[in-house]
Design a protein around this motif. Structure first.
Motif, mmCIF file in Angstrom:
data_model
loop_
_atom_site.group_PDB
_atom_site.id
_atom_site.type_symbol
_atom_site.label_atom_id
_atom_site.label_comp_id
_atom_site.label_asym_id
_atom_site.label_seq_id
_atom_site.Cartn_x
_atom_site.Cartn_y
_atom_site.Cartn_z
ATOM 1 N N ALA A 69 -12.325 1.428 -20.397
ATOM 2 C CA ALA A 69 -11.721 2.133 -19.266
ATOM 3 C C ALA A 69 -12.734 2.336 -18.156
ATOM 4 N N GLN A 70 -13.951 2.703 -18.549
ATOM 5 C CA GLN A 70 -14.969 2.911 -17.521
ATOM 6 C C GLN A 70 -15.322 1.606 -16.835
ATOM 7 N N GLY A 71 -15.377 0.530 -17.608
ATOM 8 C CA GLY A 71 -15.669 -0.765 -17.010
ATOM 9 C C GLY A 71 -14.617 -1.137 -15.992
ATOM 10 N N GLU A 87 -13.587 -0.703 -8.224
ATOM 11 C CA GLU A 87 -14.335 -0.265 -7.055
ATOM 12 C C GLU A 87 -15.038 -1.432 -6.390
ATOM 13 N N THR A 88 -15.733 -2.235 -7.151
ATOM 14 C CA THR A 88 -16.486 -3.334 -6.539
ATOM 15 C C THR A 88 -15.561 -4.317 -5.901
ATOM 16 N N MET A 115 -12.811 0.865 -14.256
ATOM 17 C CA MET A 115 -12.981 1.685 -13.056
ATOM 18 C C MET A 115 -14.055 1.082 -12.160
ATOM 19 N N GLU A 116 -15.128 0.637 -12.763
ATOM 20 C CA GLU A 116 -16.193 0.045 -11.959
ATOM 21 C C GLU A 116 -15.713 -1.211 -11.275
ATOM 22 N N LYS A 117 -15.010 -2.023 -12.061
ATOM 23 C CA LYS A 117 -14.556 -3.304 -11.499
ATOM 24 C C LYS A 117 -13.662 -3.070 -10.305
#
Lengths: 792, 162
Positions: free
Chosen positions: B143-145, B151-152, B147-149
């Protein structure tokens, strides 16, 4: 992803470096790039640079210039930047850096962020590197999050709370109410955190411990659920349902049940169930069983359960898996003090583990074996330990030798056995023994007068065989010097007779003197021994003379001095030679003379004498700060008490001597006045000496009750300008029925000749109850007038 | 409490180091070297427990390690942790890494250090064990990954327009 690509590129470049120097060059270039980036780039670039910096940091290169970047990135609004910023904070910042304070505000904001992942980042960082101030600031936030509805956040907040309590113990009460309610959670992660939190709370405050004892039934229920539950795939590890949680709960139960019968009773059934039902074929089951055993042994469990526990440990000992064997020995070590007999049953297995190849297992087995030595099994255990010593790894040697010596001293069945054992150790591992072994052994030999002949023969033979072990050589030289005549006589009942000539003996000693393996101390021993032999032998005195005169020009100063003095003994003082070199008297272990390198003896003597002036100094300082007769030194009095002295013989003999010196005054009528009488304890003051500026009095305590008075201590305070010195008391137990007294001499130095007053605080225990009382002496008894006393 | 978690290879090169107590950078490197010395001397079939080296706290702390192919995973713990439990925890950690990276090998750890840290942060927090349920850990990490993806991706678009 861009950041990873760039990071990966850099990593690839670094890895392609072929030498350390090349790598350093590459990293320097990269660091310069990173620094430039930090100065100008935007936030996106910053996070990539920080990631690179963290990699460089892991390899061991300095990275402190990244600290401010972490702060900046944490404050950014984007998750990816925050993430790397927080990671950097955890790795680069710590409470000593000022930058860590700057992130407190960011953390506070992030703790209330809408996204749970941002909240979790903040919680994680706070738990890893939160300083005491940060914890204090943010504790209310954490407490609020503990009651959040999201279990992901709850479990993180719980562990964060544990960190806060560790840093700032005063905040523990804030978390107590929430902790209790967390126990009813279903999520295992939260439960786990809750148990850790409760464990930490109980550690800090015994009051909380009592409170949480009421939670024991709840914990028992949870455990029962775990143990009897059907297969649940998410928590299952090798067939056991969430062993991590089980272990934690068992540990908490141990703390709660310790020394408490009601709690222990509530757990008994559960523990029996876990002990019998857990499958220990895999590590997970063994972990749970092992924890159960430790808990059983630590609470007030019934004896049947304890037997079960020790049997489980015994089974573990025989397990093939070395890990299990190691663990079982660790736990046996913990219970060997309380259940000595139970552990003794497994002595054979433990001794076998001494022969295991694994160093860790050997170490555990050694510690356990030393703890199991007793008067009954000393001979067989010592045999095993000596075999172990000859094959043990070097790092365990000194521990083994000191353990063997301790055991031998406590349980040796006979002097000869004791001496034999020590000799064996010296021959096998003489290089790893403590320094005080040599004087200890010498003292032991002198006391065993019937064995002198035997000892000196054995030592001579050992010396001839091998002169590399210094301690052995030193003892041998000393013995040959002392008992050389017995050696030369040749007959000895306990050893086959071997004819030793004077030349042989002198040859041996000369070899020691000349060998490059002998240390200067050993040489000294050998020279003195040679000299002593001059009175014990008849034919070769000239040879001795020549040896001694050779060394009078030796480079070593100590040897030279000895040789010159011995030479003088031959020439000018020949008439005294026999008297000087005659046999030494038997040395008493604790006598002041027994300081031949025996550091423990020296410490015993100087410490109390060092302690007394320090304590007297401390005692008079606060007394001088207190204005006339206000409260006695509160609270911190006990360390100032010169009480260790009564257990030490030399000091009491010296104070007894002092009193004896004053005993000359006794025949003259000395005024003794009772200053305190209560509950059967009476305190008298006796004036021993009085001049214009100094008064010496003795305080005498006596006991007319039926029971002994124990822990009897006196503390005194005097007016500002007076210096007080309390000598060691004669003891701190006053026998009942007036059968004995405790005396303590007090010297008051009154240079300003103020009127002397003294306030004395008496504390003692009688029949288990502790009493304390204060009495004030307004004037001291002098041979002419009685003292006046006002009780307080 | 867990004092430190170290991963290094058979030659002593650190692949991941996480300290839960503060040491200076020099001390950290020395600890890694000392731990490597102690652990590499061990045979294959001895037990997985060692007394801690002097720098990390001496005999009160234990080193619990597991050797997988070319990597040593070492946890330095004090006496409040269950030794066998930590051994299991190492196993869970490695299995999680395996699931996240798909047949993890040393290169994966080298090139994705930040991801390793993120996974570890879901398991151990502040020196204490946080979560041991593998599926839970993996869900959170993914899930955190995501979220990062996301954004980028948003970040990328404006750039590409230029």
């Amino acid at each position: 992803m861009p950041s990873s690509v760039r990071l990966q590129e850099m990593i690839r470049v670094i890895r392609s470096a072929r030498t350390q120097g090349e790598e350093r060059g590459i990293i320097q270039k990269e660091c310069a790039d990173i620094r430039a980036q930090f100065r100008q780039g935007d936030n996106g670039e910053r996070s990539h640079s920080l990631a690179k910096l963290l990699y460089v940091h892991m390899l061991g290169y300095p990275a402190h210039f990244g600290q401010m970047e972490c702060v900046r990135l944490i404050a950014s609004t984007r998750y990816s930047e925050k993430r790397i910023g927080y990671l950097g904070a955890m790795m680069l910042l710590d409470e000593k850096q000022d930058a860590s304070l700057l992130i407190t505000n960011s953390i506070k904001n992030d703790l209330s962020h809408s996204s749970q992942y941002v909240q979790s980042l903040a919680l994680c960082t706070l738990a890893c590197m939160g300083s005491a101030e940060m914890c204090r600031d943010l504790a209310p936030e954490i407490e609020r999050l503990l009651r959040a509805s999201n279990s992901y956040i709850k479990k993180k907040a719980t562990l964060c709370a544990v960190h806060i309590i560790r840093k700032v113990p005063e905040l523990a009460e804030m978390f107590t109410p929430s902790a209790r309610s967390l126990l009813s959670e279903k999520n295992h992660g939260v439960l786990h955190g809750a148990v850790v939190l409760i464990t930490e709370l109980c550690k800090h405050n015994p009051g909380t411990l009592d409170q949480f004892r009421k939670a024991v039934p709840e914990l028992v229920q949870i455990m029962k659920g775990l143990v009897t539950s059907s297969y649940s795939p998410e928590h299952n590890v090798a067939g056991i349902s969430d062993p991590f949680l089980q272990v934690r709960i068992l540990r908490l139960l141990r703390i709660l049940g310790h020394n408490n019968d009601t709690a222990s009773d509530a757990m008994n059934d559960l523990l029996a169930q876990v002990a019998t039902n857990t499958d220990s074929s895999k590590t997970a089951g063994s972990a749970v069983l092992y924890e159960t055993v430790l808990t059983i042994m630590d609470i007030n469990s019934e004896s049947g359960l304890r037997v079960l526990a020790v049997n489980i440990l015994g089974r573990f000992l025989l397990n093939n898996d070395r890990n299990i064997r190691y663990i079982s020995m660790t736990s046996l070590q913990k219970i060997v003090q309380t259940d000595h007999n139970a552990v003794q049953r497994h002595r054979g297995t433990i001794v076998d583990c001494l022969k295991d190849q694994d160093t860790s297992v050997k170490r555990r087995a050694l510690e356990l074996s030393l703890a199991l030595v007793s008067a009954v099994n000393i001979r067989s255990m010592m045999k095993e330990l000596l075999i172990f010593l000859s094959t043990c790894p070097p790092e365990l040697r000194s521990h083994t030798t000191s353990g063997i010596f301790n055991a031998a001293e406590r349980y040796s069945p006979s002097k000869r056995w004791h001496i034999d054992t020590i000799l064996h150790v010296l021959t096998t591992a003489g290089g790893d023994v403590r320094d005080e072994t040599v004087p200890n052994l010498i003292q032991l030999i002198t006391t065993a007068s019937e064995l002198h002949c035997y000892t000196v023969h054995k030592l001579y033979r050992a010396l001839v065989k091998d002169i590399s072990q210094q301690s052995l050589v030193q003892v041998a030289c000393w013995c040959i010097g002392e008992y050389g005549d017995l050696l030369l006589k040749g007959e000895c009942e306990e050893i086959e007779p071997v004819q030793v000539t004077e030349d042989d003996v002198l040859d041996a000693l000369e070899t020691v003197l000349q060998s490059h393996m002998s240390s200067p101390a050993t040489r000294g021993f050998a020279l003195t021994a040679t000299m002593k032999l001059s009175t014990r032998i008849t034919d070769n005195v000239d040879r001795i003379r020549s040896i001694v005169s050779n060394y009078s020009s030796c480079i070593d100063l100590e040897l030279q001095q000895r040789a010159v003095e011995y030479n003088a003994l031959f020439r000018k003082y020949d008439h005294m030679r026999a008297a000087v070199l005659e046999r030494m008297p038997v040395m008493d272990k604790n006598s002041p003379g027994h300081t031949n390198g025996d550091t423990s003896g020296v410490i015993k003597e100087t410490d109390p004498s060092k302690l007394k002036p320090v304590e007297a100094g401390l005692l008079s300082e606060p007394a001088s700060q207190v204005c006339d007769l206000l409260d006695l030194l509160d609270g911190t009095d006990t360390p100032l008490q010169p009480s260790p002295a009564p257990t030490n013989n030399p000091t009491t003999t010296s104070s007894a001597d002092l009193l004896d010196l004053l005993g000359g005054l006794e025949p003259a009528p000395v005024l003794t006045e009772t200053v305190y009488e209560k509950n059967g304890l009476s305190l008298k003051i006796q004036c021993d000496k009085q001049t214009d500026t100094e008064v010496m009095v003795t305080l005498i305590g006596s006991n007319s009750t039926q029971n002994d008075i124990t822990n009897f201590t006196l503390q005194a305070a005097v007016p500002k300008s007076v210096q007080l010195q309390m000598k060691a008391p004669s003891g701190n137990v006053i026998p009942a029925h007036g059968l004995g007294q405790v005396t303590q001499t007090v010297v008051l130095n009154n240079p300003n000749k103020v009127s002397l007053k003294m306030r004395i605080r008496v504390s003692y225990s009688n029949q288990g109850a502790v009493h304390q009382d204060t009495v004030q002496i307004d004037s001291f008894p002098s041979p002419t007038c009685p003292p006046s006393v006002s009780p307080l | 409490m867990i004092k430190a978690i170290l991963i290094f290879n058979n030659h002593g090169k650190p692949r991941m180091s996480k300290f839960y107590e503060h040491y200076t950078e020099d001390t950290e490197q020395q600890i890694i070297r000392e731990t490597f010395h102690l652990v590499s001397k061990r045979d294959e079939n001895v037990c997985n427990f060692l007394e801690g080296g002097l720098l990390i706290g001496g005999s009160e702390n234990k080193l619990i390690y597991r050797h997988y192919a070319t990597l040593y995973f070492v946890f330095c713990v004090d006496s409040s942790e269950s030794e066998l439990g930590i051994l299991d925890l190492i196993q869970v950690f490695v299995e999680t890494l395996d699931k996240c990276f798909e047949n993890v090998c040393e290169l994966d750890l080298i090139f994705h250090l930040d991801k390793v840290h993120n996974i570890l942060a879901e398991m151990v927090m502040g020196g204490m064990v946080l979560e041991t349920n593998m599926s839970e850990i993996i869900t959170q990490v993914e899930a955190q990954g995501k979220m990062e993806k996301s954004e980028t991706f948003v970040f990328q678009c404006p750039r590409q327009d230029r």
